[in-house]
Motif scaffolding. Structure first.
Motif, PDB file in Angstrom:
ATOM      1  N   LEU A  50       0.859  -1.183   0.000  1.00 28.41           N
ATOM      2  CA  LEU A  50       0.000   0.000   0.000  1.00 28.41           C
ATOM      3  C   LEU A  50       0.895   1.233   0.000  1.00 28.41           C
ATOM      4  CD1 LEU A  50      -2.725  -0.920   2.686  1.00 28.41           C
ATOM      5  CD2 LEU A  50      -2.908  -1.113   0.205  1.00 28.41           C
ATOM      6  N   ILE A  51       0.368   2.353  -0.507  1.00 30.40           N
ATOM      7  CA  ILE A  51       1.159   3.579  -0.535  1.00 30.40           C
ATOM      8  C   ILE A  51       1.342   4.118   0.867  1.00 30.40           C
ATOM      9  CG2 ILE A  51       0.521   4.250  -2.881  1.00 30.40           C
ATOM     10  CD1 ILE A  51      -1.518   6.188  -1.660  1.00 30.40           C
ATOM     11  N   PRO A  52       2.470   4.843   1.119  1.00 29.02           N
ATOM     12  CA  PRO A  52       3.635   4.940   0.239  1.00 29.02           C
ATOM     13  C   PRO A  52       4.738   3.999   0.735  1.00 29.02           C
ATOM     14  CG  PRO A  52       3.698   6.716   1.838  1.00 29.02           C
ATOM     15  CD  PRO A  52       2.524   5.830   2.205  1.00 29.02           C
ATOM     16  N   GLY A  53       5.003   2.940  -0.004  1.00 28.09           N
ATOM     17  CA  GLY A  53       6.084   2.031   0.328  1.00 28.09           C
ATOM     18  C   GLY A  53       5.838   1.145   1.522  1.00 28.09           C
ATOM     19  N   ARG A  54       4.569   0.838   1.819  1.00 30.81           N
ATOM     20  CA  ARG A  54       4.242  -0.044   2.946  1.00 30.81           C
ATOM     21  C   ARG A  54       4.010  -1.463   2.429  1.00 30.81           C
ATOM     22  NH1 ARG A  54      -0.904   2.506   5.380  1.00 30.81           N
ATOM     23  NH2 ARG A  54      -1.148   3.307   3.264  1.00 30.81           N
ATOM     24  N   PHE A  55       4.661  -2.424   3.055  1.00 30.26           N
ATOM     25  CA  PHE A  55       4.570  -3.814   2.615  1.00 30.26           C
ATOM     26  C   PHE A  55       3.993  -4.693   3.724  1.00 30.26           C
ATOM     27  CE2 PHE A  55       7.436  -1.978  -0.360  1.00 30.26           C
ATOM     28  CZ  PHE A  55       7.278  -2.705  -1.532  1.00 30.26           C
ATOM     29  N   TYR A  56       3.066  -5.563   3.313  1.00 32.02           N
ATOM     30  CA  TYR A  56       2.417  -6.497   4.228  1.00 32.02           C
ATOM     31  C   TYR A  56       2.682  -7.921   3.769  1.00 32.02           C
ATOM     32  CZ  TYR A  56      -0.204  -2.400   5.800  1.00 32.02           C
ATOM     33  OH  TYR A  56      -0.555  -1.161   6.290  1.00 32.02           O
ATOM     34  N   ILE A  57       3.156  -8.760   4.670  1.00 31.81           N
ATOM     35  CA  ILE A  57       3.273 -10.180   4.388  1.00 31.81           C
ATOM     36  C   ILE A  57       1.875 -10.775   4.387  1.00 31.81           C
ATOM     37  CG2 ILE A  57       4.292 -12.372   5.121  1.00 31.81           C
ATOM     38  CD1 ILE A  57       6.309 -10.213   4.204  1.00 31.81           C
ATOM     39  N   ASN A  58       1.571 -11.623   3.414  1.00 37.23           N
ATOM     40  CA  ASN A  58       0.246 -12.242   3.312  1.00 37.23           C
ATOM     41  C   ASN A  58       0.184 -13.412   4.294  1.00 37.23           C
ATOM     42  OD1 ASN A  58      -2.358 -12.438   2.147  1.00 37.23           O
ATOM     43  ND2 ASN A  58      -1.665 -14.112   0.821  1.00 37.23           N
TER      44      ASN A  58
ATOM     45  N   ALA B 222      15.599   2.420  -2.385  1.00 34.42           N
ATOM     46  CA  ALA B 222      15.411   2.586  -0.942  1.00 34.42           C
ATOM     47  C   ALA B 222      16.616   3.236  -0.284  1.00 34.42           C
ATOM     48  CB  ALA B 222      15.135   1.238  -0.293  1.00 34.42           C
ATOM     49  N   ASP B 223      16.348   4.295   0.458  1.00 34.89           N
ATOM     50  CA  ASP B 223      17.375   4.819   1.355  1.00 34.89           C
ATOM     51  C   ASP B 223      17.562   3.838   2.508  1.00 34.89           C
ATOM     52  OD1 ASP B 223      19.065   6.987   2.613  1.00 34.89           O
ATOM     53  OD2 ASP B 223      17.468   6.835   4.106  1.00 34.89           O
ATOM     54  N   ARG B 224      16.434   3.308   2.986  1.00 36.45           N
ATOM     55  CA  ARG B 224      16.459   2.235   3.982  1.00 36.45           C
ATOM     56  C   ARG B 224      15.087   1.571   4.006  1.00 36.45           C
ATOM     57  NH1 ARG B 224      15.872   7.002   6.586  1.00 36.45           N
ATOM     58  NH2 ARG B 224      14.457   7.194   8.370  1.00 36.45           N
ATOM     59  N   VAL B 225      15.071   0.355   4.537  1.00 36.93           N
ATOM     60  CA  VAL B 225      13.826  -0.394   4.693  1.00 36.93           C
ATOM     61  C   VAL B 225      13.634  -0.639   6.183  1.00 36.93           C
ATOM     62  CG1 VAL B 225      12.543  -2.455   4.063  1.00 36.93           C
ATOM     63  CG2 VAL B 225      14.179  -1.473   2.443  1.00 36.93           C
ATOM     64  N   VAL B 226      12.522  -0.146   6.733  1.00 38.51           N
ATOM     65  CA  VAL B 226      12.305  -0.131   8.179  1.00 38.51           C
ATOM     66  C   VAL B 226      11.310  -1.228   8.559  1.00 38.51           C
ATOM     67  CG1 VAL B 226      11.663   1.304  10.146  1.00 38.51           C
ATOM     68  CG2 VAL B 226      12.663   2.361   8.108  1.00 38.51           C
ATOM     69  N   THR B 227      11.642  -1.995   9.585  1.00 35.31           N
ATOM     70  CA  THR B 227      10.733  -3.035  10.058  1.00 35.31           C
ATOM     71  C   THR B 227       9.630  -2.433  10.923  1.00 35.31           C
ATOM     72  OG1 THR B 227      12.011  -3.495  12.061  1.00 35.31           O
ATOM     73  CG2 THR B 227      12.597  -4.737  10.067  1.00 35.31           C
ATOM     74  N   LYS B 228       8.569  -3.198  11.046  1.00 30.06           N
ATOM     75  CA  LYS B 228       7.428  -2.789  11.868  1.00 30.06           C
ATOM     76  C   LYS B 228       7.845  -2.463  13.293  1.00 30.06           C
ATOM     77  CE  LYS B 228       3.119  -4.851  13.630  1.00 30.06           C
ATOM     78  NZ  LYS B 228       2.174  -5.986  13.458  1.00 30.06           N
TER      79      LYS B 228
ATOM     80  N   PRO C 248       2.270  -1.808   8.722  1.00 29.00           N
ATOM     81  CA  PRO C 248       2.981  -2.578   7.696  1.00 29.00           C
ATOM     82  C   PRO C 248       4.147  -3.344   8.300  1.00 29.00           C
ATOM     83  CG  PRO C 248       3.525  -0.252   7.532  1.00 29.00           C
ATOM     84  CD  PRO C 248       2.409  -0.353   8.532  1.00 29.00           C
ATOM     85  N   ASP C 249       4.446  -4.492   7.708  1.00 30.69           N
ATOM     86  CA  ASP C 249       5.572  -5.292   8.189  1.00 30.69           C
ATOM     87  C   ASP C 249       6.901  -4.662   7.810  1.00 30.69           C
ATOM     88  OD1 ASP C 249       4.020  -7.563   9.291  1.00 30.69           O
ATOM     89  OD2 ASP C 249       3.364  -7.733   7.205  1.00 30.69           O
ATOM     90  N   LEU C 250       6.941  -3.986   6.683  1.00 29.61           N
ATOM     91  CA  LEU C 250       8.120  -3.255   6.219  1.00 29.61           C
ATOM     92  C   LEU C 250       7.666  -1.941   5.607  1.00 29.61           C
ATOM     93  CD1 LEU C 250      10.053  -6.104   4.320  1.00 29.61           C
ATOM     94  CD2 LEU C 250      10.688  -5.146   6.546  1.00 29.61           C
ATOM     95  N   THR C 251       8.467  -0.906   5.748  1.00 25.48           N
ATOM     96  CA  THR C 251       8.201   0.376   5.092  1.00 25.48           C
ATOM     97  C   THR C 251       9.478   0.859   4.433  1.00 25.48           C
ATOM     98  OG1 THR C 251       6.565   0.961   6.792  1.00 25.48           O
ATOM     99  CG2 THR C 251       7.373   2.738   5.385  1.00 25.48           C
ATOM    100  N   VAL C 252       9.374   1.202   3.148  1.00 25.91           N
ATOM    101  CA  VAL C 252      10.512   1.730   2.406  1.00 25.91           C
ATOM    102  C   VAL C 252      10.557   3.245   2.555  1.00 25.91           C
ATOM    103  CG1 VAL C 252      11.548   2.039   0.125  1.00 25.91           C
ATOM    104  CG2 VAL C 252      10.502  -0.154   0.738  1.00 25.91           C
ATOM    105  N   VAL C 253      11.672   3.766   3.026  1.00 29.99           N
ATOM    106  CA  VAL C 253      11.942   5.201   2.977  1.00 29.99           C
ATOM    107  C   VAL C 253      12.764   5.423   1.720  1.00 29.99           C
ATOM    108  CG1 VAL C 253      13.027   7.163   4.111  1.00 29.99           C
ATOM    109  CG2 VAL C 253      11.880   5.419   5.480  1.00 29.99           C
TER     110      VAL C 253
END
Length: 447
Positions: free
Chosen positions: A303-311, A349-355, A368-373
């Motif tokens: 989902l925006i912006p750069g939010r990732f969810y594990i299914n 990605a400048d960095r990928v941040v965990t939840k 989100p489980d991960l967020t891309v900055v």
């Protein structure tokens, strides 16, 4: 001190906050000729760049700025959030903000607050002296409280937001004209209620700055054809802020801040297309690609912006990733995101941040489980249909940045060093001489 305060015998300090959505501090710092008033205020007070939040998206930033806590406590992570235990999404509004706002603390203390055009505040609250909701409001008739405020704004053709669709045109003339009209009406409303002089906290936001940056920022940074129009717009912003500063009584401290920085945009990154191409995302119905149609063999979605969810099994309705594989799947995705390069060879990605590193609180169940900055130049998208390429170019030429947000305080005793968005709320409370529990905030006072 104003007449109203002399009459009521209240000599407590007051604060006037003016938000300039998305204005990077470097823009002000490097162009004193465009910003003479903010330059003077910075020289006489305190000023500097601050960090935003993860993710640096206005719908998440303004709840964080106005509460002093992270999205795990506000419950708002972006323009679009996911329902718990569902693939259904919704657009967060004011009632979705679960943490205590600055103005609620002020009014609970028996003081008055005027709140004008703050994003993610619809519908307007009834416990403040007056409020007109900002970004995402349907119109002034439903966004303003009380009736006196609604009638005044309607009579003066107040505008909640600029017509951003005009920015999609190659010729930006109409867009710039509309931006000026919106800015003018915002200033007129702010001036009127600043002069009413019956508030202890005035909190108003200029949102049009963000809109102009989205469509003209690359013209500014790279000497484009609309650079002069960009500077002329900001000269007017500075003139209005200078005029408002001159109108404030002596007992008021003025604060100016943005919710995130800005930078030029080179590439949109369509992350769900990338996930699909990499074999991480699939759809049960190949002809109808929406979040609710993802298949059980999907490992992740965005989902925006750069939010990732594990299914995730037992969390997502079609979750196919077993819980005992969560950490390994997430680590694999994190590494792939960190390695992803754009067409120019630059890391996305400048960095990928965990939840766990970004969010904490009672409302982290939809985090989100991960967020891309992102690195500067990449705007992170996440549609579920309509894109065939991972990297593309859209109508915007500017994008949000995590770094380089603005904070200017008309007080030389405020320190702005290694500060971020979470520090603004406790700083304002200190400037108001308001007692509060410091453990309730993710930031700390700079005063």
């Amino acid at each position: 001190m104003g007449l109203f305060d002399r009459l009521k015998g209240d000599d407590a300090p007051r604060v006037a906050f003016f938000g300039i959505d998305g204005v990077p501090f470097s823009l002000i710092d490097e162009h004193p000729d465009v910003f003479p008033n903010l330059t003077d205020m910075a020289a006489e007070g305190s000023a500097g760049p601050i960090d935003s939040i993860v993710p640096p998206e206005s719908s998440a930033c303004w709840p964080a700025l106005t509460t002093g806590v992270n999205p795990g406590q506000t419950g708002v992570y972006g323009f679009q959030d996911r329902e718990v235990g569902s693939y259904d999404t919704y657009v967060p509004m004011g009632r979705d903000v679960q943490a205590t706002r600055l103005w609620d603390r002020v009014t609970d203390d028996g003081r008055n607050a005027t709140v004008l055009n703050v994003p993610v505040t619809f519908p307007p609250q009834r416990n403040v002296q007056r409020m007109v909701s900002g970004f995402l409001s349907p119109g002034v008739d439903k966004a303003a409280y009380p009736d006196e405020l609604r009638d005044h704004l309607q009579d003066n053709d107040y505008r909640i937001d600029v017509n951003a669709k005009l920015g999609h045109d190659d010729d930006k003339t109409e867009f710039v004209e509309d931006a000026h009209k919106t800015l003018d009406k915002r200033y007129e409303a702010f001036k009127h209620y600043v002069e009413q002089d019956d508030w202890d906290l005035f909190f108003g936001v200029f949102m049009t700055t963000d809109r102009v940056n989205h469509f003209l920022f690359k013209d500014y940074e790279r000497d484009g054809e609309n650079q002069e129009a960009f500077f002329e717009f900001y000269k007017q912003v500075d003139a209005y802020l200078g005029d408002l500063r001159d109108r404030l009584p002596d007992d008021v401290t003025m604060v100016v801040a943005s919710d995130h920085g800005f930078t030029s945009l080179d590439y949109e990154v369509h992350f769900n297309e990338w996930l699909q191409q990499e074999g991480w995302l699939g759809y049960a119905d190949a002809d109808h690609s929406e979040l609710g149609d993802i298949s059980e063999d999907t490992k992740a979605y965005s989902l925006i912006p750069g939010r990732f969810y594990i299914n995730l099994e037992d969390r997502e309705p079609n979750g196919g990733v077993p819980r005992d594989m969560y950490e390994s799947v997430r680590a694999d995705l994190k590494q792939r995101l960190e390695e992803l390069e754009g067409p120019d060879g630059k890391k996305v990605a400048d960095r990928v941040v965990t939840k766990e590193d970004a969010f904490r609180g009672d409302h982290d169940d939809i985090a989100p489980d991960l967020t891309v900055v992102p690195n500067h130049g990449f705007d992170l998208k996440a549609g579920f249909k309509g894109s065939e390429d991972v990297f593309g170019v859209g109508p915007r030429n500017g994008m949000h940045s995590f770094d380089n947000a603005t904070l200017v305080v008309d007080d030389p005793d405020v320190r702005i060093d290694d500060a971020d968005l979470y520090d603004i709320a406790p700083t304002i409370l200190d400037l108001l001489d308001h007692d509060y529990d410091r453990t309730n905030f993710d930031g700390s006072s700079l005063a």
